[in-house]
Each structure stands twice: as structure tokens, then as C-alpha cells.
Design a protein around this motif. Structure first.
Motif, PDB file in Angstrom:
ATOM      1  N   ILE A  29       0.541  -0.841   0.118  1.00  0.00           N
ATOM      2  CA  ILE A  29       0.186  -0.221   0.112  1.00  0.00           C
ATOM      3  C   ILE A  29       0.955   0.881  -0.071  1.00  0.00           C
ATOM      4  CG2 ILE A  29      -2.084   1.418   1.627  1.00  0.00           C
ATOM      5  CD1 ILE A  29      -2.145  -1.150   1.956  1.00  0.00           C
ATOM      6  N   GLU A  30       1.984   1.028   0.667  1.00  0.00           N
ATOM      7  CA  GLU A  30       2.650   2.257   0.742  1.00  0.00           C
ATOM      8  C   GLU A  30       3.276   2.327  -0.436  1.00  0.00           C
ATOM      9  OE1 GLU A  30       5.947   3.821   3.557  1.00  0.00           O
ATOM     10  OE2 GLU A  30       6.413   1.545   3.575  1.00  0.00           O
ATOM     11  N   TYR A  31       3.899   1.492  -1.085  1.00  0.00           N
ATOM     12  CA  TYR A  31       4.807   1.923  -2.101  1.00  0.00           C
ATOM     13  C   TYR A  31       2.952   2.576  -3.748  1.00  0.00           C
ATOM     14  CZ  TYR A  31       5.725   0.586  -7.102  1.00  0.00           C
ATOM     15  OH  TYR A  31       6.125   1.259  -8.845  1.00  0.00           O
ATOM     16  N   LEU A  32       2.077   1.805  -3.802  1.00  0.00           N
ATOM     17  CA  LEU A  32       0.823   2.133  -4.557  1.00  0.00           C
ATOM     18  C   LEU A  32       0.822   3.323  -4.293  1.00  0.00           C
ATOM     19  CD1 LEU A  32      -1.353  -0.690  -4.429  1.00  0.00           C
ATOM     20  CD2 LEU A  32       0.085  -0.231  -6.724  1.00  0.00           C
ATOM     21  N   LEU A  33       0.465   4.226  -2.906  1.00  0.00           N
ATOM     22  CA  LEU A  33      -0.115   5.455  -2.930  1.00  0.00           C
ATOM     23  C   LEU A  33       0.816   6.517  -2.885  1.00  0.00           C
ATOM     24  CD1 LEU A  33      -1.029   5.012   1.364  1.00  0.00           C
ATOM     25  CD2 LEU A  33      -2.580   5.501  -0.605  1.00  0.00           C
ATOM     26  N   SER A  34       2.708   5.883  -3.052  1.00  0.00           N
ATOM     27  CA  SER A  34       3.553   7.372  -3.540  1.00  0.00           C
ATOM     28  C   SER A  34       3.461   7.203  -5.067  1.00  0.00           C
ATOM     29  CB  SER A  34       5.415   5.988  -3.414  1.00  0.00           C
ATOM     30  OG  SER A  34       5.266   5.196  -4.461  1.00  0.00           O
ATOM     31  N   LYS A  53       1.745   8.635  -8.831  1.00  0.00           N
ATOM     32  CA  LYS A  53       0.759   9.800  -9.320  1.00  0.00           C
ATOM     33  C   LYS A  53      -0.871   8.496  -9.181  1.00  0.00           C
ATOM     34  CE  LYS A  53       0.173  13.416 -12.715  1.00  0.00           C
ATOM     35  NZ  LYS A  53       0.357  14.276 -13.915  1.00  0.00           N
ATOM     36  N   GLY A  54      -1.767   9.384  -9.213  1.00  0.00           N
ATOM     37  CA  GLY A  54      -3.135   8.599  -9.558  1.00  0.00           C
ATOM     38  C   GLY A  54      -3.040   7.475  -8.442  1.00  0.00           C
ATOM     39  N   VAL A  95       0.995  -1.926 -14.348  1.00  0.00           N
ATOM     40  CA  VAL A  95       1.738  -2.327 -15.062  1.00  0.00           C
ATOM     41  C   VAL A  95       2.287  -1.397 -16.195  1.00  0.00           C
ATOM     42  CG1 VAL A  95       3.674  -4.075 -16.003  1.00  0.00           C
ATOM     43  CG2 VAL A  95       1.798  -4.916 -14.431  1.00  0.00           C
ATOM     44  N   ALA A  96       1.937  -1.470 -17.282  1.00  0.00           N
ATOM     45  CA  ALA A  96       2.166  -0.704 -18.013  1.00  0.00           C
ATOM     46  C   ALA A  96       2.846   0.622 -18.094  1.00  0.00           C
ATOM     47  CB  ALA A  96       1.285  -0.856 -19.158  1.00  0.00           C
ATOM     48  N   ASN A  97       1.259   1.326 -16.667  1.00  0.00           N
ATOM     49  CA  ASN A  97       1.047   2.395 -16.876  1.00  0.00           C
ATOM     50  C   ASN A  97       2.106   3.334 -15.252  1.00  0.00           C
ATOM     51  OD1 ASN A  97      -0.535   3.119 -18.997  1.00  0.00           O
ATOM     52  ND2 ASN A  97      -1.821   3.257 -18.113  1.00  0.00           N
ATOM     53  N   GLN A  98       2.876   2.249 -14.800  1.00  0.00           N
ATOM     54  CA  GLN A  98       3.446   2.757 -13.921  1.00  0.00           C
ATOM     55  C   GLN A  98       4.681   3.446 -14.105  1.00  0.00           C
ATOM     56  OE1 GLN A  98       5.328  -0.044 -10.677  1.00  0.00           O
ATOM     57  NE2 GLN A  98       5.108  -1.334 -12.692  1.00  0.00           N
ATOM     58  N   ASP A  99       5.005   3.443 -15.869  1.00  0.00           N
ATOM     59  CA  ASP A  99       6.713   4.346 -15.839  1.00  0.00           C
ATOM     60  C   ASP A  99       5.800   6.125 -16.408  1.00  0.00           C
ATOM     61  OD1 ASP A  99       7.013   3.390 -19.077  1.00  0.00           O
ATOM     62  OD2 ASP A  99       5.181   3.937 -18.394  1.00  0.00           O
ATOM     63  N   LYS A 100       4.703   6.033 -16.473  1.00  0.00           N
ATOM     64  CA  LYS A 100       4.521   7.624 -16.119  1.00  0.00           C
ATOM     65  C   LYS A 100       4.524   7.698 -14.952  1.00  0.00           C
ATOM     66  CE  LYS A 100       1.899   6.038 -20.739  1.00  0.00           C
ATOM     67  NZ  LYS A 100       1.022   5.818 -21.430  1.00  0.00           N
ATOM     68  N   HIS A 101       3.850   7.132 -14.165  1.00  0.00           N
ATOM     69  CA  HIS A 101       3.847   7.929 -13.042  1.00  0.00           C
ATOM     70  C   HIS A 101       4.894   8.831 -11.930  1.00  0.00           C
ATOM     71  CE1 HIS A 101       0.399   4.834 -12.528  1.00  0.00           C
ATOM     72  NE2 HIS A 101       0.054   5.824 -13.222  1.00  0.00           N
ATOM     73  N   THR A 102       4.647   9.672 -11.473  1.00  0.00           N
ATOM     74  CA  THR A 102       5.946  10.318 -10.719  1.00  0.00           C
ATOM     75  C   THR A 102       5.414   9.460  -9.130  1.00  0.00           C
ATOM     76  OG1 THR A 102       4.938  12.359 -12.170  1.00  0.00           O
ATOM     77  CG2 THR A 102       6.468  12.608 -10.035  1.00  0.00           C
ATOM     78  N   GLN A 103       6.785   9.149  -9.021  1.00  0.00           N
ATOM     79  CA  GLN A 103       7.137   8.100  -7.910  1.00  0.00           C
ATOM     80  C   GLN A 103       8.092   8.928  -6.979  1.00  0.00           C
ATOM     81  OE1 GLN A 103       8.016   4.461  -8.319  1.00  0.00           O
ATOM     82  NE2 GLN A 103       6.914   4.555 -10.686  1.00  0.00           N
ATOM     83  N   ILE A 127      18.353  10.461   0.541  1.00  0.00           N
ATOM     84  CA  ILE A 127      18.077  11.336  -0.809  1.00  0.00           C
ATOM     85  C   ILE A 127      16.703  10.956  -1.735  1.00  0.00           C
ATOM     86  CG2 ILE A 127      19.539  11.468  -2.873  1.00  0.00           C
ATOM     87  CD1 ILE A 127      21.957  10.360  -1.929  1.00  0.00           C
ATOM     88  N   VAL A 128      15.855  12.113  -1.930  1.00  0.00           N
ATOM     89  CA  VAL A 128      15.062  12.179  -2.295  1.00  0.00           C
ATOM     90  C   VAL A 128      15.211  12.360  -3.312  1.00  0.00           C
ATOM     91  CG1 VAL A 128      12.852  13.324  -2.146  1.00  0.00           C
ATOM     92  CG2 VAL A 128      14.050  13.031  -0.351  1.00  0.00           C
ATOM     93  N   ARG A 129      14.412  12.231  -4.688  1.00  0.00           N
ATOM     94  CA  ARG A 129      15.335  11.372  -6.095  1.00  0.00           C
ATOM     95  C   ARG A 129      13.356  11.746  -7.065  1.00  0.00           C
ATOM     96  NH1 ARG A 129      18.314   7.324  -9.562  1.00  0.00           N
ATOM     97  NH2 ARG A 129      16.959   6.106  -7.583  1.00  0.00           N
ATOM     98  N   ARG A 130      13.401  12.455  -7.566  1.00  0.00           N
ATOM     99  CA  ARG A 130      11.945  12.403  -8.352  1.00  0.00           C
ATOM    100  C   ARG A 130      12.368  11.491  -9.144  1.00  0.00           C
ATOM    101  NH1 ARG A 130       7.426  14.133  -5.943  1.00  0.00           N
ATOM    102  NH2 ARG A 130       7.507  15.123  -4.382  1.00  0.00           N
ATOM    103  N   VAL A 131      11.423  10.311 -10.197  1.00  0.00           N
ATOM    104  CA  VAL A 131      11.417  10.105 -11.157  1.00  0.00           C
ATOM    105  C   VAL A 131      10.195   9.952 -12.574  1.00  0.00           C
ATOM    106  CG1 VAL A 131      11.367   7.087 -12.741  1.00  0.00           C
ATOM    107  CG2 VAL A 131      12.814   7.948  -9.589  1.00  0.00           C
ATOM    108  N   GLN A 132      10.303  10.600 -13.259  1.00  0.00           N
ATOM    109  CA  GLN A 132       8.939  11.417 -14.320  1.00  0.00           C
ATOM    110  C   GLN A 132       8.375   9.388 -15.125  1.00  0.00           C
ATOM    111  OE1 GLN A 132       7.173  13.414 -14.285  1.00  0.00           O
ATOM    112  NE2 GLN A 132       8.722  14.468 -12.293  1.00  0.00           N
TER     113      GLN A 132
END
Length: 222
Positions: free
Chosen positions: A77-82, A84-85, A190-198, A217-222
Motif C-alpha cells: 500500500i505504501e508503494y501504491l500511495l507513492s 501519481k493517481g 503495470v504498463a503505466n507505472q513509468d508514467k507515474h511520478t514516484q 536522498i529524495v529523487r523524483r523519477v518521471q
């Protein structure tokens, strides 16, 4: 006759007003429930971010309360809440969990198909089978109505056949449709994970990013 018509109109208006009130009360209760969910989620997530030593039981129950299910772990759940959407991602994961797994060792994108479903063809075969079964069962459920003139001579026979066909076929048709939807939602997640901001937290040895107060270290991945 006029009194009878007036009586029927009055009864109809009372029924309509009653249904309208029920719908209004349901809408109000839904708004209240959403406010309560927001308040709880805000308080729990703030507490979880402040208290790194939160008891595992409280952490597990808190995240499960947000998700509305005990079938998921706190880490899932923690990962899914991270993502976008997050509300949609959480619903998709719950629906498609039979086919999905949480793999923290995969790095940034941690939701993937279970090993037996990672190749496309097992998923496609199941999805086509479920979709075809849904179509066939839905058709069979209404055969007594569609071909009533060809199959039956008496109206009573149509009624009996419908009473048998509808309760048997429609629940299985809905089950097949829901199974196909589960696969589809799992594939989209699974396909849209890389479209989320984590928001990814890594230790300080990783190069790049911004150092947080806790040394990570906090890093934003688009």
C-alpha cells in the motif's frame, strides 16, 4: 374514476419523493464518508512520516484501513500511495492482485506480474476465454426471450425457461466479465507505472538527488 386517478398520481408522487430522499441521503452519507477517509488518511500518514519507529501492527492496520482491505501488506500500500493517481492505482492493484505481485527488489517500478503471467500469451488466452464466455452466457440467458416464438408455444413456457436461465447464466456471465476486467486493469497498472511520478527514497551512497533531513536522498523519477 377521477378520485382513483388522483389517488394513483398521489401514490406515485409519494414514491418518487421517497426515492429522491433516499438518493439524497446516500449522496450526503458518501460525502461524509469521503471526508472521514481524508481526515484519517491525513492523520495517519502524518504520524507515519513523523514516527519512524511506529509499531509494525499499527503501521499495517493503518495502511490497510486506508486501502479498505486486509489482503494487502503495508509495504504494498505504501508503494501504491507513492504513485501519481494513487487511488486508481490502488483499486487496479486490488482488482488485479491475483496476477500481480510487489517486488521491491525491482527498483523504482515495483509492481509486476507474477512469474507465470509475465508472458503475454497466458493473459491474452485467459482474457479472450473470459470475454467469450461472458458473451455466450449473456446470450444464453436471454435466449427464451429472443427465440420465444421458435422455441415455445405457450407464454408460461417462456416464463419458466427465463426463471431457469437468468439466475444460472447471468451470475456466471458477470463473474467472467469481472475476471477479464481484472486482467485488463492489471495490465494497465503495470504498463503505466513509468508514467507515474514516484518519490523514491534511497540511501546516501547513491549519487544525485537531494539529501533529506533523515540522511536519505529524495529523487523524483518521471
Amino acid at each position: 374514476m377521477d378520485i382513483e386517478i388522483a389517488y394513483k398520481i398521489g401514490a406515485l408522487l409519494i414514491g418518487v419523493s421517497g426515492v429522491g430522499k433516499l438518493l439524497y441521503d446516500f449522496q450526503i452519507s458518501q460525502r461524509g464518508r469521503m471526508r472521514d477517509e481524508y481526515k484519517f488518511a491525513r492523520e495517519f500518514l502524518e504520524e507515519a512520516s513523523r514516527n519512524s519507529a511506529m509499531h509494525p501492527f499499527l503501521r499495517e492496520k493503518g495502511y490497510q484501513a486506508i486501502a479498505g482491505t486486509t489482503r494487502l501488506t503495508a509495504d504494498e500500500i505504501e508503494y501504491l500511495l507513492s504513485l501519481k493517481g494513487a487511488p486508481g492505482a490502488l483499486k487496479d492493484y486490488i482488482l488485479g492482485r491475483y496476477y500481480l505481485g510487489h517486488f521491491p527488489q525491482h527498483g523504482d517500478l515495483q509492481i509486476d506480474f507474477k512469474p507465470r503471467y509475465r508472458k503475454p500469451w497466458p493473459r491474452r488466452l485467459r482474457k479472450w476465454t473470459y470475454t467469450g464466455a461472458y458473451g455466450v452466457l449473456s446470450f444464453v440467458a436471454f435466449v427464451p426471450f429472443i427465440f420465444s416464438r421458435l422455441l415455445f408455444k405457450q407464454p408460461g413456457e417462456v416464463l419458466i425457461a427465463s426463471v431457469i436461465a437468468l439466475p444460472i447464466c447471468l451470475p456466471y456471465a458477470w463473474s467472467c466479465l469481472r475476471s477479464a476486467i481484472r486482467i485488463d486493469r492489471a495490465e494497465k497498472l503495470v504498463a503505466n507505472q513509468d508514467k507515474h511520478t514516484q518519490k523514491i527514497l534511497v540511501n546516501q551512497r547513491v549519487l544525485g538527488g537531494r539529501t533529506a533531513a533523515d540522511g536519505s536522498i529524495v529523487r523524483r523519477v518521471q
